[in-house]
Design a protein around this motif. Structure first.
Motif, PDB file in Angstrom:
ATOM      1  N   ALA A  65       0.871  -1.322  -0.023  1.00 37.81           N
ATOM      2  CA  ALA A  65       0.023  -0.015  -0.083  1.00 37.81           C
ATOM      3  C   ALA A  65       0.784   1.228  -0.006  1.00 37.81           C
ATOM      4  N   THR A  66       1.874   1.258   0.827  1.00 38.92           N
ATOM      5  CA  THR A  66       2.753   2.201   0.982  1.00 38.92           C
ATOM      6  C   THR A  66       3.530   2.478  -0.537  1.00 38.92           C
ATOM      7  N   ARG A  67       3.849   1.613  -1.092  1.00 36.56           N
ATOM      8  CA  ARG A  67       4.588   1.695  -2.586  1.00 36.56           C
ATOM      9  C   ARG A  67       3.608   2.579  -3.434  1.00 36.56           C
ATOM     10  N   ARG A  68       2.330   1.833  -3.440  1.00 38.78           N
ATOM     11  CA  ARG A  68       1.362   2.488  -4.447  1.00 38.78           C
ATOM     12  C   ARG A  68       1.125   4.110  -4.136  1.00 38.78           C
ATOM     13  N   ILE A  69       1.177   4.294  -2.813  1.00 43.31           N
ATOM     14  CA  ILE A  69       0.964   5.669  -2.539  1.00 43.31           C
ATOM     15  C   ILE A  69       2.066   6.480  -2.736  1.00 43.31           C
ATOM     16  N   THR A  70       3.290   6.157  -2.725  1.00 45.83           N
ATOM     17  CA  THR A  70       4.444   6.880  -2.838  1.00 45.83           C
ATOM     18  C   THR A  70       5.021   7.030  -4.325  1.00 45.83           C
ATOM     19  N   GLU A  71       4.432   5.983  -5.126  1.00 40.12           N
ATOM     20  CA  GLU A  71       4.684   6.143  -6.561  1.00 40.12           C
ATOM     21  C   GLU A  71       3.568   6.790  -7.245  1.00 40.12           C
ATOM     22  N   ASP A  72       2.656   7.121  -6.717  1.00 39.75           N
ATOM     23  CA  ASP A  72       1.565   8.149  -7.303  1.00 39.75           C
ATOM     24  C   ASP A  72       2.023   9.614  -7.357  1.00 39.75           C
ATOM     25  N   PRO A  73       1.918  10.407  -8.198  1.00 35.68           N
ATOM     26  CA  PRO A  73       2.437  11.685  -8.442  1.00 35.68           C
ATOM     27  C   PRO A  73       1.403  12.303  -7.712  1.00 35.68           C
ATOM     28  N   GLU A  74       0.146  12.055  -7.857  1.00 33.46           N
ATOM     29  CA  GLU A  74      -0.903  12.901  -7.270  1.00 33.46           C
ATOM     30  C   GLU A  74      -1.087  12.712  -5.911  1.00 33.46           C
TER      31      GLU A  74
END
Length: 221
Positions: A65-74
């Motif tokens: 979940a953290t990886r998906r959050i931090t990889e999303d520019p928005e």
């Protein structure tokens, strides 16, 4: 107002954190999630300043979940702090590599949790310095043999020096004391190094300091 999302599969843990944080001036709990998928959905919906994320959760774990959050520019303005059960949790260093801004042990003192929430949103410090230093040394010792990163050539000599001090877990105030400069000057050097290296936050700067060989395990002190 610092808006916090709590992500933990234990309702009692969430309730405890909510009661503590909601009682603090300038902090409010914007929402709660019981698994990583729900956390990801609420982050996109609520855009909190900070997510307190348990590492081990059903459906989608905290690391993913953290990886998906931090990889999303928005979602670049959303900070994630991982919650661990043990000080030497095997996933902590991986969590920082995944983009987490820091970590807290679940039984941390209440005042430390509040201080940490404010600090990480401000971008001023990697969390829990004493625990941080032990963990950095532990996990850096297990990491691959470092190789000098070409990107470090962009830094001035002072910026490299400051980055090394960040790498051994020093706060801006401690760096200022070591270099006999003001805390604001130390913070400026840290910020410039982060911009030049394209890192998300101070935690990522620590990881790069080790992976580049600028700092080696055992240099803490």
């Amino acid at each position: 107002m610092i808006r916090v999302l709590l992500a933990d599969d234990q309702s009692l843990v969430r309730a405890g954190f909510r009661a503590l944080l909601d009682a603090q001036p300038g902090i409010e709990v914007a929402g709660e999630a019981a698994d990583g998928e729900e956390a990801l959905r609420l982050v996109r919906e609520l855009r909190p300043d900070l997510v307190l994320m348990d590492i081990r959760m059903p459906v989608l774990d905290g690391l993913a979940a953290t990886r998906r959050i931090t990889e999303d520019p928005e979602l670049a303005d959303v900070k994630v702090v991982m919650l661990t059960t043990f000080e030497l949790d095997e996933y902590v260093f991986e969590a920082i590599r995944s983009g987490a801004s820091g970590f807290l042990v679940k039984d941390t003192e209440p005042e430390e949790l509040v201080r940490a929430a404010r600090a990480v949103v401000d971008g001023d410090a990697l969390l829990s310095p004493s625990v941080t230093r032990r963990l950095i040394e532990e996990f850096a010792a297990r990491s691959k043999e470092p190789a000098e990163a070409e990107s470090l050539s962009q830094l001035t000599e002072r910026e490299r020096e400051v980055m090394a001090l960040v790498g051994i877990g020093l706060s801006n105030e401690e760096i200022a004391g070591r270099l006999v400069v003001s805390p604001l000057t130390a913070k400026t050097h840290v910020s410039r190094a982060m911009v030049k290296l394209g890192v998300r936050d101070r935690a990522q700067l620590v990881v790069l300091a080790y992976e580049s060989g600028l700092v080696r395990p055992g240099w803490l002190g």
